[in-house]
Design an enzyme around this catalytic site. Structure first.
Site, PDB file in Angstrom:
ATOM      1  CG  HIS A 105      -2.084   0.930   1.046  1.00 24.35           C
ATOM      2  ND1 HIS A 105      -2.002   2.278   1.290  1.00 24.35           N
ATOM      3  CD2 HIS A 105      -3.344   0.684   0.605  1.00 24.35           C
ATOM      4  CE1 HIS A 105      -3.174   2.820   0.996  1.00 24.35           C
ATOM      5  NE2 HIS A 105      -4.008   1.886   0.583  1.00 24.35           N
TER       6      HIS A 105
ATOM      7  CG  ASP B 158      -8.308  -4.551  -3.078  1.00 17.56           C
ATOM      8  OD1 ASP B 158      -9.533  -4.385  -2.978  1.00 17.56           O
ATOM      9  OD2 ASP B 158      -7.536  -3.679  -3.505  1.00 17.56           O
TER      10      ASP B 158
END
Ligand code: CMC
Length: 437
Positions: A314, A371
């Site tokens: 991320h 996700d």
């Protein structure tokens, strides 16, 4: 070049020395959570320099009151509320209201919002016919973006928002219709008749009804499934200046209408590095489950840079993504409540365990993101893989709307227009066609 931020003085400035220039003092802005930013908005007019920041990894593009993230500590808060509290105690609609309007709704405000969502849940018949133009194998994200944009044609009165009531109506239309469009696009892809919304059902229950009811057999999701879907949507509701939200703000900054701006956000979300990652994760887990590759082989390929570990890493979180932790727990609970086992969950946990003990991932601070486990939750609710990114879009809608509105009502707002460092050819003479080789 050196910078020096003097945080102790009441008016904080940073001193910047640039080759061939007198030093300049740049204002330092401090956010609510003590985040410091050097304001370079006058840098070019003062020095002729611009800043260069590939991928905007270090650029604050706006001031915002909506969401706060501390990626080192794994903190995510909307309007001051911790994501853990929202996940445990609110519904998606309460979270959406709070994101858009700034405060959690009172019982009356919630009731009004529910009424508006019900009022606007149907699609204009003309809009419904647009579905006939899409091929059955068309990707639902393409349909979603096109249909949201097409909404502008059917509600031209909402293109110029005059006051808060007008915005409230546009918001209700968007939040409500996006769910109907999403379900219709799924039905269309299967060649199944469209199921109209049922005003007696809650937001999430109604979506599952439109997805899975048959004309003669109403679909009744369990309480756990409805709750899991609401949780999924809450966890995706906003995430400050991610790629799609920044896109919505960018488009909105040109004074483009809400529908057009959000349709652009859907396109940005579709990419596999952003919301499209949730589909890639399941494809990766399915490959492993089918025996095409082992967990160790995947990890080795990733380390050789032949492959990305989907659902990992991320830009902001460098320790853990709080949404992934909540989702992992929610998946365990939902599967237990349904009495099912999903081999993909075991594979995902193995992958996480191998990756989070490996130097490649530790050195780069790569951890599961939102996700990684979300697809397993959606599968357990019965949502097909090609709808996963659409589900992300439904969840992100309140964040897009809130960010668009922040841009829209900013009295000092300017069109978003980054600069660049040109690296193409220097000036050269024009060559007529007959002389070109
Ligand atoms: N698998 C393998 N290596 C990775 C991954 C990954 N998933 N993510 C980052 N890296 C490596 C990257 O190659 C780089 O290595 P090196 O230093 O050797 O060049 C290092 O880690 C730093 O990564 P980065 O490219 O600077 O990271 P970024 O901030 O530009 O990109 C990201 C962030 C999310 C796009 C990226 O981590 C990624 O591609 N992840 C996989 C796709 C994914 O799961 N996306 C969903 C993001 S969360 C929800 C959302 O926003 O939609």
């Amino acid at each position: 070049m050196s910078t020096n931020s003097d945080v102790s003085s009441p008016t904080q400035t940073a001193r910047l020395e640039l080759p061939g220039k007198d030093p300049v003092q740049l204002p330092v802005e401090v956010g609510t959570e003590n985040e410091h930013a050097v304001d370079i908005s006058k840098l070019r007019s003062q020095t002729g320099y611009i800043t260069l920041d590939n991928g905007y990894g270090n650029t604050g593009s706006c001031r915002s009151d909506i969401t706060y993230i501390d990626g080192e500590k794994g903190i995510l808060r909307h309007r001051g509320y911790a994501i853990e509290d929202l996940a445990a105690s609110t519904t998606f609609i309460e979270t959406a209201y709070m994101l858009i309007w700034g405060e959690l709704p009172t019982a009356d405000q919630l009731e009004t919002m529910r009424r508006l969502l019900t009022e606007h849940e149907l699609l204009h018949e003309g809009l419904r016919h647009h579905f006939e133009g899409f091929p059955p194998y068309g990707h639902p994200m393409a349909m979603l973006s096109a249909m949201i944009n097409a909404c502008s044609c059917y509600h031209p009165e909402l293109l110029e928002l005059e006051d808060e009531h007008h915005f409230e109506e546009a918001t209700a239309k968007l939040l409500s219709k996006v769910r109907t469009i999403a379900a219709f696009s799924y039905r269309k892809s299967l060649g199944l008749p469209i199921v109209y919304p049922d005003p007696k059902r809650s937001y999430c229950n109604n979506f599952l009804h439109m997805m899975f009811s048959l004309p003669h057999v109403p679909y009744e999701p369990t309480r756990e499934e409805v709750r899991a879907l609401s949780l999924f949507l809450i966890l995706h509701a906003d995430h400050e200046q991610n790629c799609s939200t920044a896109t919505v703000r960018m488009v909105g900054s040109s004074k483009a209408n809400l529908f057009a701006s959000v349709a652009a956000g859907v396109c940005a979300l579709w990419g596999p590095l952003h919301g499209g990652a949730n589909m890639r994760v399941i494809e990766m887990l399915e490959n492993i489950n089918a025996g095409d590759q082992s967990v160790d082989q995947v990890v080795e390929q990733v380390k050789k840079k032949e492959y990305l570990l989907w659902g990992f890493g991320h830009r902001v979180y460098k320790n853990f993504d709080p949404r992934a932790l909540i989702l992992k727990d929610a998946v365990d609970k939902l599967l237990e409540a349904k009495g099912i086992e999903d081999p993909l969950l075991d594979i995902a946990k193995q992958l996480e365990s191998v990756a989070t003990h490996d130097d490649y991932f530790l050195e780069r601070k790569l951890y599961p993101n939102v996700d990684f486990y979300s697809g397993i939750l959606l599968r357990a609710i019965g949502i097909p893989v090609n709808m996963f990114t659409v589900m992300f879009a439904i969840g992100r809608m309140p964040g897009w709307i809130a960010n668009w509105y922040e841009v829209h009502k900013d009295p000092n707002g300017r069109i978003y227009r980054p600069r660049q460092v040109y690296t193409g050819p220097a000036k050269r003479p024009y060559v007529p066609l007959e002389e070109r080789q």
